[in-house]
Design an enzyme around this catalytic site. Structure first.
Site, PDB file in Angstrom:
ATOM      1  CB  SER A 284      -0.961  -0.058   1.193  1.00 43.82           C
ATOM      2  OG  SER A 284      -2.008   0.864   1.059  1.00 43.82           O
TER       3      SER A 284
ATOM      4  CD  GLU B 168      -5.158  -4.858  -3.896  1.00 43.10           C
ATOM      5  OE1 GLU B 168      -5.393  -4.313  -2.802  1.00 43.10           O
ATOM      6  OE2 GLU B 168      -4.045  -5.328  -4.188  1.00 43.10           O
TER       7      GLU B 168
ATOM      8  CG  HIS C 179      -5.619  -2.690   0.180  1.00 47.12           C
ATOM      9  ND1 HIS C 179      -4.772  -2.515  -0.894  1.00 47.12           N
ATOM     10  CD2 HIS C 179      -5.159  -1.865   1.161  1.00 47.12           C
ATOM     11  CE1 HIS C 179      -3.851  -1.614  -0.584  1.00 47.12           C
ATOM     12  NE2 HIS C 179      -4.053  -1.214   0.657  1.00 47.12           N
TER      13      HIS C 179
END
Length: 548
Positions: free
Chosen positions: A217, A349, A457
């Site tokens: 990220s 995600e 995610h």
């Protein structure tokens, strides 16, 4: 009003909810006069004592730069002070100041530039292990290196693993005309940590010539920045980007009606403009540049660490020595380090982000879904709806998550890979897609009826890091996948190639055409690890044609 962005706020809250509480013990920096032992290492600044856990040893809260406090606030990281005696390295240092949750005070300290080292026991005679350096995620607003237990990567992977704290929010990414073209301080911290690694890796049994920089990220965006930063040349020899690339962006309304588009990096001018507005808000607008900065440096931590101010400064600036141009532009023009790269995304995600926002912004009907498409894509909304009709998905909310996953993360990551391959056709480049539909849900995420998180995610993290907080543990087949993933990641750190003779072959990512990109699917069970054409599976030809 200062610019605020809903996306990083929600991301930071989610990742803060899934942290590992550091062990308690002596405060960082305490020293004693005990002699050297198997847990005492001489660094370039003094002796540190860690903790033996049998098969591995940890050294926590080791300073890599001076505390960026007082006159050092908003300056490039300065060298740490040397110390006498043996410094206690048995306890994690405070996390850097975090964005506060609603109604809460800010957590953390400005005195936070420390790192943590995990090394297998014992050191092999005459051999050096590869070094993995982890940059945590959290939207440049939250997180800490000590949130990640690196035991499995170190022991199974036979590697030295280092996690890093770096300045966040207004403390890490503030700009002002009085600061001139100062670098983004959080990224400068990361480079200072990499310089510490270069100077000290061998003391911990590591090879300073085999450093793998990896992150997820915001950590992956950091890796992207260093790949394109002239001041990072030579500081690492391999790169892994998990769920973030130089081309990542979000359209307007990605998490809620009316929320702005998101680009992860900002121009120096925009950051300086926001800094001038912040100075007015804080009552520091009179006098020359030095007086304004003195006033700002005199503000208490709590006065600066508000949700508004932290969110206004979470995008690293370009237009300085560290990032001369935007990383996306640098990558597109071929200005990046030629090191082996492994990058990838998770199959679902955006379900994490959408799931966080459903209580505030529900998507119950096709009309709700259509309204979100119009908000995000304007006149192109009908084309997107035709490509992603709600009827082909279990719910309109899951259709919306698929749109955002493909447009913002999967296809932008594949586009970055194509660009790398174009400019460096001989480079070792590997792509993956983590695709376990039953991956354990990260702790703290809300349960939403008829909205499974799937491989959302951050959901690959429990497969790489030990004891990562989830709603349920890995099952037997997931533990087998975890072993394979740890082997792939650490094989890459050893050789620049994730492959070994006892694992399914991971092919190089070499687009055979603009419309085919083969990546490694990572899922549990027989046949779960296999090559897939991610470009086709995620409608990337459509997104490549759609004006951005």
């Amino acid at each position: 009003m200062l610019r605020t962005v809903l996306f990083p706020f929600l991301c930071a809250v989610a990742l803060l909810a899934a942290t590992v509480v550091p062990a308690t013990g002596a405060p960082p920096g305490s020293t004693d006069s005990a002699g050297q032992s198997g847990t005492v290492i001489r660094t370039d600044h003094g002796l540190v004592r860690g903790v033996s856990h049998g098969s591995y040893t940890t050294y926590s809260g080791v300073p890599y730069a001076a505390p960026p406090t007082g006159p050092l606030r908003w300056r490039a990281p300065a060298p740490a002070a040397r110390w006498q005696g043996v410094r206690d390295a048995t306890t994690a240092a405070p996390r850097c100041v975090q964005m506060p949750a609603p109604g809460a005070s800010a957590l953390g300290s400005e005195d936070c530039l420390y790192l943590n080292v995990t090394t297998p026991t014992p050191k092999p005679a005459g051999q050096k292990r590869p070094v993995l350096v982890w940059m945590h995620g959290g939207a440049f607003l939250g997180g800490s290196g000590s949130d990640y237990n690196t035991e499995k990567l170190a022991v199974r992977g036979d590697a030295v693993v280092i996690t890093v704290n770096y300045r966040l929010g207004i403390f890490g990414y503030f700009g002002h005309p009085g600061l001139g073209s100062a670098p983004p301080f959080g990224l400068a911290d990361q480079q200072a940590a990499l310089r510490w690694v270069r100077a000290n890796a061998e003391r911990f049994g590591g090879d300073p010539g085999r450093v793998t920089l990896f992150g997820e990220s915001a950590g992956a965006l950091s890796v992207c920045a260093h790949l394109t930063s002239p001041t990072a040349v030579g500081l690492f020899q391999r790169a892994v980007l998990q769920s973030g690339s130089c081309f990542m962006s979000f359209p307007p309304g990605a998490l809620g009606p009316g929320t702005p588009a998101y680009e992860p990096f900002a121009s120096q001018r925009d950051v300086q403009t926001a800094g001038t507005q912040a100075a007015h808000q804080l009552g520091c607008a009179t006098g020359d540049g030095d007086e304004v900065l003195a006033c700002l440096r005199g503000q208490g931590t709590d006065r600066l660490a508000t949700a508004q101010l932290m969110q206004s400064f979470n995008r690293p600036a370009f237009g300085n020595a560290l990032l001369p141009v935007a990383p996306a532009k640098a990558l597109a023009s071929g200005r990046f380090q030629r090191v082996p790269v492994m990058q990838g995304t998770n199959q679902d995600e955006m379900r994490m982000f959408v799931g966080l926002s459903l209580a505030a912004f529900p998507i119950r009907t096709e009309d709700d879904y259509r309204a979100r498409l119009v908000d995000a894509f304007g006149v192109a909304a009908p084309a997107v709806e035709s490509e992603y009709p709600a009827a082909r998905h279990p719910t309109p909310a899951l259709a919306w998550a698929s749109v955002l996953t493909d447009r913002s993360l999967t296809c932008t990551t594949l586009a970055a890979a194509r660009t790398i391959a174009t400019h460096a056709p001989g480079l070792r480049l590997y792509g993956y897609e983590f695709s376990d539909p039953g991956a354990p849900v990260l702790a703290g995420l809300p349960a939403n009826p008829n909205f499974p998180y799937g491989a959302a995610h951050g959901f690959e993290m429990p497969f790489l890091f030990s004891a990562f907080p989830t709603e349920q543990p890995l099952n037997d087949t997931q533990r087998a996948l975890s072993n394979r993933m740890v082997d792939y990641w650490t094989n890459f750190a050893h050789t620049g190639n994730p492959n070994s003779s006892d694992a399914p072959l991971w092919p190089l990512l070499r687009p055979s055409s603009p419309h085919t990109q083969t990546v490694q699917a990572l899922a549990p069970g027989p046949g779960g690890i296999h090559p897939i054409d991610a470009h086709s599976a995620h409608h990337c030809s459509f997104w490549d044609r759609l004006p951005q």
